[in-house]
Design a protein around this motif. Structure first.
Motif, PDB file in Angstrom:
ATOM      1  N   LYS A  73     -10.413  36.135   1.014  1.00  0.00           N
ATOM      2  CA  LYS A  73     -11.871  36.163   0.855  1.00  0.00           C
ATOM      3  C   LYS A  73     -12.278  37.087  -0.291  1.00  0.00           C
ATOM      4  N   LYS A  74     -11.683  38.280  -0.342  1.00  0.00           N
ATOM      5  CA  LYS A  74     -12.002  39.229  -1.407  1.00  0.00           C
ATOM      6  C   LYS A  74     -11.655  38.655  -2.775  1.00  0.00           C
ATOM      7  N   ILE A  77     -14.255  35.906  -3.693  1.00  0.00           N
ATOM      8  CA  ILE A  77     -15.548  36.505  -4.037  1.00  0.00           C
ATOM      9  C   ILE A  77     -15.493  37.129  -5.427  1.00  0.00           C
ATOM     10  N   GLU A  82     -21.080  37.591  -8.219  1.00  0.00           N
ATOM     11  CA  GLU A  82     -22.221  37.807  -7.331  1.00  0.00           C
ATOM     12  C   GLU A  82     -23.139  36.596  -7.248  1.00  0.00           C
ATOM     13  N   ARG A  84     -22.894  33.546  -6.672  1.00  0.00           N
ATOM     14  CA  ARG A  84     -22.255  32.379  -6.068  1.00  0.00           C
ATOM     15  C   ARG A  84     -23.170  31.774  -5.004  1.00  0.00           C
ATOM     16  N   GLU A  86     -23.890  30.095  -1.244  1.00  0.00           N
ATOM     17  CA  GLU A  86     -23.335  30.345   0.098  1.00  0.00           C
ATOM     18  C   GLU A  86     -23.958  29.347   1.075  1.00  0.00           C
TER      19      GLU A  86
END
Length: 209
Positions: A73-74, A77, A82, A84, A86
């Motif tokens: 996940k990190k 991301i 930022e 992105r 969702e």
């Protein structure tokens, strides 16, 4: 030397369609993931690289191991930045109760939210049965009706940050595939959300005369 996916990924993955333990599932979707893993192993990718590719291709939800999921996940991301999109769909499963075939049709409306800072692009809609159709409605757009064949090549619909759209799902209760008893169907949504590129909404009902 190749190592079997059953050893490395036994406790780290699930079949994202049926939710069964990955190694015990033999459905078509699980077999595709297993073949994909074998191909990645064969070209020399390590565990972290394989998990990252699985998340991108089959969605982060496929990874159930907490540590591995957080690691991937990190990375996703950081890659997406930022700004992105969702996608948020809640709930993902619906119990529609007892439904009479005499109704003719069964309708379900599902809200899709974009909680991110980038434009959410819906690129795929596909139903699990010919008795089900789906279309997307947003502020200024209503999509064509889609079914088991999915969308046309190149189709997409935009949902802007903090905006919502709605899936309009229709079941033809008179279709030959709808029998009396328990009915379970799904709609698959594909998008450009880097963490959840594929989401499956499921619903079930008890069909009576």
């Amino acid at each position: 030397t190749l190592f079997p996916y059953t050893t490395l990924f036994r406790s780290k993955l699930k079949c994202c369609n049926c939710g069964k333990k990955f190694v015990s599932c033999s459905c078509v979707h699980a077999n595709k993931i297993k073949a994909y893993i074998d191909a990645l192993i064969e070209v020399g990718l390590n565990e972290e690289e394989i998990l990252e590719k699985i998340a991108k291709k089959y969605t982060l939800d496929t990874i159930i191991d907490g540590k591995a999921r957080e690691m991937v996940k990190k990375k996703l991301i950081a890659q997406a930045g930022e700004n992105r999109p969702e996608i948020v769909i809640n709930p993902l499963s619906y119990n529609l109760g007892i439904v009479s075939k005499s109704k003719g049709t069964l309708e379900l409306r599902v809200k899709i939210q974009n909680k991110g800072k980038g434009v959410l692009k819906i690129t795929g809609l596909k139903t699990s049965c010919d008795c089900v159709t789906v279309k997307l409605k947003s502020v200024n757009y209503t999509s064509p009706i889609f079914g088991t064949k999915g969308v046309e090549s190149g189709w997409e619909a935009d949902i802007y940050p903090e905006q919502n759209a709605e899936l309009n799902i229709i079941v033809d209760l008179n279709h030959s595939n709808v029998n009396l008893g328990h009915m379970a169907r799904t709609v698959k949504i594909e998008s450009n959300d880097p963490l959840r590129s594929v989401i499956t909404v499921g619903f079930h009902a008890q069909i009576v005369q």
